[in-house]
Design an enzyme around this catalytic site. Structure first.
Site, mmCIF file in Angstrom:
data_model
loop_
_atom_site.group_PDB
_atom_site.id
_atom_site.type_symbol
_atom_site.label_atom_id
_atom_site.label_comp_id
_atom_site.label_asym_id
_atom_site.label_seq_id
_atom_site.Cartn_x
_atom_site.Cartn_y
_atom_site.Cartn_z
ATOM 1 N N ASP A 88 10.903 3.640 -7.174
ATOM 2 C CA ASP A 88 10.370 4.354 -6.012
ATOM 3 C C ASP A 88 9.337 5.398 -6.417
ATOM 4 O OD1 ASP A 88 11.280 3.520 -3.345
ATOM 5 O OD2 ASP A 88 13.273 3.720 -4.215
ATOM 6 N N GLU A 118 8.539 5.811 0.346
ATOM 7 C CA GLU A 118 8.943 5.701 -1.065
ATOM 8 C C GLU A 118 9.333 7.081 -1.602
ATOM 9 O OE1 GLU A 118 9.409 2.783 -1.524
ATOM 10 O OE2 GLU A 118 7.687 1.475 -1.202
ATOM 11 N N HIS A 121 12.680 7.899 -0.422
ATOM 12 C CA HIS A 121 13.717 7.187 -1.186
ATOM 13 C C HIS A 121 14.021 7.951 -2.476
ATOM 14 C CE1 HIS A 121 12.246 3.304 0.991
ATOM 15 N NE2 HIS A 121 12.824 4.172 1.795
ATOM 16 N N TYR A 125 17.699 9.641 -3.726
ATOM 17 C CA TYR A 125 18.412 9.535 -5.013
ATOM 18 C C TYR A 125 18.726 10.929 -5.550
ATOM 19 C CZ TYR A 125 16.456 4.820 -4.747
ATOM 20 O OH TYR A 125 16.095 3.577 -4.320
ATOM 21 N N GLU A 185 8.972 -4.815 -4.826
ATOM 22 C CA GLU A 185 9.685 -4.576 -3.565
ATOM 23 C C GLU A 185 10.728 -5.652 -3.275
ATOM 24 O OE1 GLU A 185 8.964 -2.258 -1.045
ATOM 25 O OE2 GLU A 185 7.181 -1.323 -1.891
ATOM 26 N N GLU A 219 12.475 -0.999 3.019
ATOM 27 C CA GLU A 219 11.829 -1.954 2.089
ATOM 28 C C GLU A 219 11.467 -3.252 2.790
ATOM 29 O OE1 GLU A 219 10.711 -0.841 -0.466
ATOM 30 O OE2 GLU A 219 12.004 0.812 -1.047
ATOM 31 N N HIS A 222 8.168 -2.932 4.167
ATOM 32 C CA HIS A 222 7.129 -2.962 3.121
ATOM 33 C C HIS A 222 6.832 -4.407 2.718
ATOM 34 C CE1 HIS A 222 8.852 1.248 1.924
ATOM 35 N NE2 HIS A 222 8.399 1.201 3.157
HETATM 36 FE FE FE2 Z 1 11.345 2.441 -1.716
HETATM 37 FE FE FE2 Z 2 9.008 -0.051 -0.808
#
Ligand code: FE2
Ligand code: FE2
Length: 350
Positions: A88, A118, A121, A125, A185, A219, A222
């Protein structure tokens, strides 16, 4: 050579015939009420309505569970999350490099939303790690992506595919960097996702599983974006897609699958209840067939026509995102009665 588009070009002829994904004429005005690509606005609405906030998912129970995971599960958890952080992060930083060469405002817009997602994301985490371990452990886990020799070699390979386009831009190079993005991806993320979904189906780390599910939902959009970009480019510049280039794109997928299998053997192995190397390898081959077909390429493994990890579908049935994933609080910011339609995403069968 492919040139980055000028920042402002008032002389641009922006009639439909002159608008193209790359090498088209653009003033860089965001003329978003007059898009050339009909799919772009529905995709925009879906991406915006997928808005979510990582911190709204409670990870209190996951913190306790992390301590009680089997050693192998915990080690794999650390490695997989470090790899996802890398993927990411790379996306957040690299998508603007691709966007610089895209000459359609509606696609510029979508790539920007993808870039923001992204980044979100990566932040999720961060939230997962700060919720389950202390600062030193967090750093140790981040470092796996750059210090573990196996993962470092792998991450270098992925980054090099992107770096090639940064160093030398061409139309063929653009197709290849799109493919590299599409593989990241559509394949690399999925061995990681399967690990977390597998834990969740045994009732372990279900909060993290929910985070992953929201990431996975993004995702999918994407993937839809890049699939549509491939289709449009094929229509606009069919001469680019020579048999030699198509063979190269399929080879990129094959190399990616080999890397992914090696990684799965190393990081997941046969030590995790419910998963084994053979299953993961078959699963990735199975989804690679869909990925290739969706962009007009012949599947590499047509004989793999059964889904070896069908439980993943229970987690990725996104028409049910209006109800709860794991009896977590429902997160859906779309207005009631909105015409948001996720059917198109499910049809992608990703
Ligand atoms: Fe992502
Ligand atoms: Fe992505």
């Amino acid at each position: 050579m492919l040139q980055p588009k000028p920042l402002f070009n008032p002389q641009a002829d922006t009639s439909y015939g002159k608008r193209r994904l790359i090498g088209g004429e653009t003033s860089n005005l965001m003329m978003l009420s007059n898009n050339k690509y009909g799919w772009s606005y529905p995709l925009y609405k879906t991406m915006m309505q997928n808005f979510w906030i990582p911190e709204e998912i409670s990870l209190g129970q996951d913190k306790m569970q992390y301590e009680t995971l089997e050693t192998a599960e915990r080690e794999t958890f650390d490695k997989v999350i470090s790899f996802l952080v890398f993927l990411d992060s790379l996306q957040t930083v690299n998508l603007p490099n691709i966007n610089d060469y895209v000459t359609l405002p509606e696609v510029n817009l979508l790539l920007n939303i993808q870039t923001y997602q992204e980044a979100l994301h990566s932040q999720s985490y961060g939230y997962v790690l700060e919720s389950i371990v202390g600062p030193e452990q967090q750093q140790r886990i981040y470092d796996i992506a750059v210090k573990d020799p196996f993962l470092l070699k792998r991450n270098r390979y992925i980054a090099d595919c992107y770096q090639e386009f940064i160093d030398r831009q061409s139309e063929v190079g653009f197709v290849k960097v799109m493919m590299a993005n599409y593989i990241l991806e559509g394949i690399y993320f999925y061995a990681g996702f399967s690990f977390f979904y597998n834990l969740a189906r045994f009732g372990k780390m279900t909060g993290v599983g929910t985070e992953i599910k929201y990431i996975n939902r993004d995702e999918l959009t994407h993937l839809a974006l890049f699939q549509n970009m491939f289709r449009e480019l094929r229509k606009e510049q069919p001469e680019l897609f020579t048999p030699a280039l198509e063979a190269e794109l399929r080879e990129m997928m094959k190399v990616a699958l080999d890397y992914e299998s090696e990684w799965a053997a190393y990081a997941i192995g046969d030590r995790i209840q419910g998963l084994n190397i053979a299953l993961i390898e078959q699963y990735l081959r199975y989804i690679s067939n869909y990925r290739l077909e969706a962009i007009g390429l012949t599947p590499l493994y047509p004989e793999v026509d059964q889904d070896p990890l069908p439980f993943i579908r229970q987690f990725t049935n996104f028409n049910q995102t209006k109800t709860d994933f794991f009896e977590e609080k429902v997160i859906n910011y779309a207005k009631a009665g909105s015409d948001l339609d996720l059917d198109g995403l499910d049809e992608l069968d990703l």
